[in-house]
Motif scaffolding. Sequence first.
Motif, PDB file in Angstrom:
ATOM      1  N   TYR A 176       0.831  -1.205   0.000  1.00  0.00           N
ATOM      2  CA  TYR A 176       0.000   0.000   0.000  1.00  0.00           C
ATOM      3  C   TYR A 176       0.866   1.255   0.000  1.00  0.00           C
ATOM      4  N   ARG A 177       1.981   1.226   0.711  1.00  0.00           N
ATOM      5  CA  ARG A 177       2.861   2.393   0.766  1.00  0.00           C
ATOM      6  C   ARG A 177       3.605   2.594  -0.552  1.00  0.00           C
ATOM      7  N   GLN A 178       4.073   1.502  -1.149  1.00  0.00           N
ATOM      8  CA  GLN A 178       4.860   1.625  -2.376  1.00  0.00           C
ATOM      9  C   GLN A 178       3.999   2.040  -3.570  1.00  0.00           C
ATOM     10  N   ASP A 179       2.905   1.351  -3.797  1.00  0.00           N
ATOM     11  CA  ASP A 179       2.009   1.672  -4.909  1.00  0.00           C
ATOM     12  C   ASP A 179       0.644   1.070  -4.600  1.00  0.00           C
ATOM     13  N   ALA A 180      -0.262   1.903  -4.087  1.00  0.00           N
ATOM     14  CA  ALA A 180      -1.575   1.407  -3.673  1.00  0.00           C
ATOM     15  C   ALA A 180      -2.376   0.849  -4.840  1.00  0.00           C
ATOM     16  N   MET A 184      -5.037  -2.505  -5.682  1.00  0.00           N
ATOM     17  CA  MET A 184      -6.372  -1.932  -5.826  1.00  0.00           C
ATOM     18  C   MET A 184      -6.757  -1.033  -4.656  1.00  0.00           C
ATOM     19  N   GLY A 185      -5.769  -0.456  -3.988  1.00  0.00           N
ATOM     20  CA  GLY A 185      -6.043   0.444  -2.876  1.00  0.00           C
ATOM     21  C   GLY A 185      -6.539  -0.251  -1.630  1.00  0.00           C
ATOM     22  N   ILE A 186      -6.324  -1.568  -1.519  1.00  0.00           N
ATOM     23  CA  ILE A 186      -6.787  -2.314  -0.346  1.00  0.00           C
ATOM     24  C   ILE A 186      -5.825  -2.080   0.811  1.00  0.00           C
ATOM     25  N   ARG A 187      -6.277  -1.377   1.821  1.00  0.00           N
ATOM     26  CA  ARG A 187      -5.491  -1.099   3.016  1.00  0.00           C
ATOM     27  C   ARG A 187      -5.639  -2.273   3.978  1.00  0.00           C
ATOM     28  N   MET A 418      -2.498  11.017   6.560  1.00  0.00           N
ATOM     29  CA  MET A 418      -3.163   9.714   6.575  1.00  0.00           C
ATOM     30  C   MET A 418      -3.999   9.579   5.314  1.00  0.00           C
ATOM     31  N   SER A 419      -4.289   8.324   4.929  1.00  0.00           N
ATOM     32  CA  SER A 419      -5.108   8.072   3.745  1.00  0.00           C
ATOM     33  C   SER A 419      -6.572   8.261   4.100  1.00  0.00           C
ATOM     34  N   GLY A 420      -7.339   8.829   3.170  1.00  0.00           N
ATOM     35  CA  GLY A 420      -8.731   9.138   3.460  1.00  0.00           C
ATOM     36  C   GLY A 420      -9.676   7.987   3.228  1.00  0.00           C
ATOM     37  N   ASN A 421      -9.472   7.236   2.136  1.00  0.00           N
ATOM     38  CA  ASN A 421     -10.431   6.198   1.783  1.00  0.00           C
ATOM     39  C   ASN A 421      -9.701   4.991   1.231  1.00  0.00           C
ATOM     40  N   SER A 422     -10.219   3.815   1.523  1.00  0.00           N
ATOM     41  CA  SER A 422      -9.610   2.579   1.028  1.00  0.00           C
ATOM     42  C   SER A 422     -10.640   1.720   0.312  1.00  0.00           C
ATOM     43  N   GLY A 423     -11.507   2.338  -0.481  1.00  0.00           N
ATOM     44  CA  GLY A 423     -12.474   1.575  -1.253  1.00  0.00           C
ATOM     45  C   GLY A 423     -13.763   1.314  -0.489  1.00  0.00           C
ATOM     46  N   TYR A 424     -14.651   0.531  -1.119  1.00  0.00           N
ATOM     47  CA  TYR A 424     -15.984   0.271  -0.575  1.00  0.00           C
ATOM     48  C   TYR A 424     -16.267  -1.227  -0.600  1.00  0.00           C
TER      49      TYR A 424
END
Length: 439
Positions: A176-180, A184-187, A418-424
């Motif tokens: 996630y840090r290197q390339d989210a 797919m932006g999964i935190r 901080m990251s705001g959103n990690s998908g739905y």
Amino acid sequence: MATPNIQLGDYIIIQRQKYTKLQKFGNIDATAQLGKEQLELNALLDQPYGSTFKMCVKESKAGKRGAQRQHTLKLCSETELRDIRAVLGISSSGEDNRDICDNGEAQALKSEDIEQLREECNESSKIIEKLVENSKTFHTRTEYSQEKYLKKKEKKYFEFVQIRLPSIRLMADIFYRQDAEKVMGIRVDTLSQIISYSGVCGFGNYLLYESGTNGLLPAAMLNSIGAATEATLVHMHPGNVPQKQALLALKLPLEQQQRCISVNLYSVLREFYQGEALPPIAGESSSLEDAVPESLATEPNSPTEPTSKKPKLDESECTNRSPLRWQLENKRACALMHAKFDCLVMAAKEHPSSILQALLPLLNSSRPIVIFSTCKELLLETYMELKTSGKVTNLHLTSNWMRMYQILPNRTHPEVNMSGNSGYLLTGYTLSSAEKTQE
């Protein structure tokens, strides 16, 4: 359990303070890059995971900006990692920082002197001690400001690395840090929600479709299944070759790896729907083939699709040739598809609706479905389709928001960035025909 040792071919995690990096220890001459520092990894062989190594300067090009510094690694004990403040013996500090002017003239040493000092000294404590001695404002800073200064310098000149065994949480943070976008932006908190909603455990058969997460999702599900179990995971993907970096990094036992069946989505659906037809279900189409979009049944990139320029094989040649691995995996997956699954997890870059229509009949009743997407609108459309069809109940569309906190004595507060959103996530439970009639 005994701590495993580092072997050739392993994926390792190199940690330098808070920075972590996933690296393959492919051969005895392998090296790793940490910023401007190049590490030779031959000293890691047969050492236990969790060991701490000291970076010893081997060669560098002094005086050249941006030059790489080569280091060998020397095994050391945890006792060598001492608090920098105690090592320097700092006891005095100022009451406030109001008289400190940040004009770049507080440090008496020039950049050339610091580089020369770095070449001569291999210990961060000695370098920092010189920096403190030549700082005009250090002893007038507050204790908190001094500690912040020391942490900043220690981060730059820290000469110790720890080799850690890869885990799902560590890899999720690194990816996630290197390339989210590669995951797919999964935190990590979203990943934990997916595993929790899916109910993956050591029993049952599970179905996963993902469009590319570096193997993070199948690795997390297979890790939850465990080794000494009877559960099986069918991992569907849109390409000819699945992404398996996270799976390989976990170094799971062979028996556990074989519980993951990776198949091309279009190829296995074609084989499943064109094979023996299932008995019709009341209130639904007489064939599951009607639920499959035409695009899924005629995908040109499927490994089963021959090219028009290649000559056709004679029947005798086809019968004598042993089946390929993907063909065997397709047969294993089709057998489980006929037996039906206990869970469906989807993480799709494309619109999940058409793929969901094809995979939903493969689930037993009262089983969870979990669909992840970075686009809320796609899941809203899927939500309305499922709500209208009545095939899934208890539908919920959720989004996670995780806030990290800095926990230090007298200084606990949220982190600035901080990251705001990690998908739905769209979750629900399948219904049987009788349950749908009652509803």
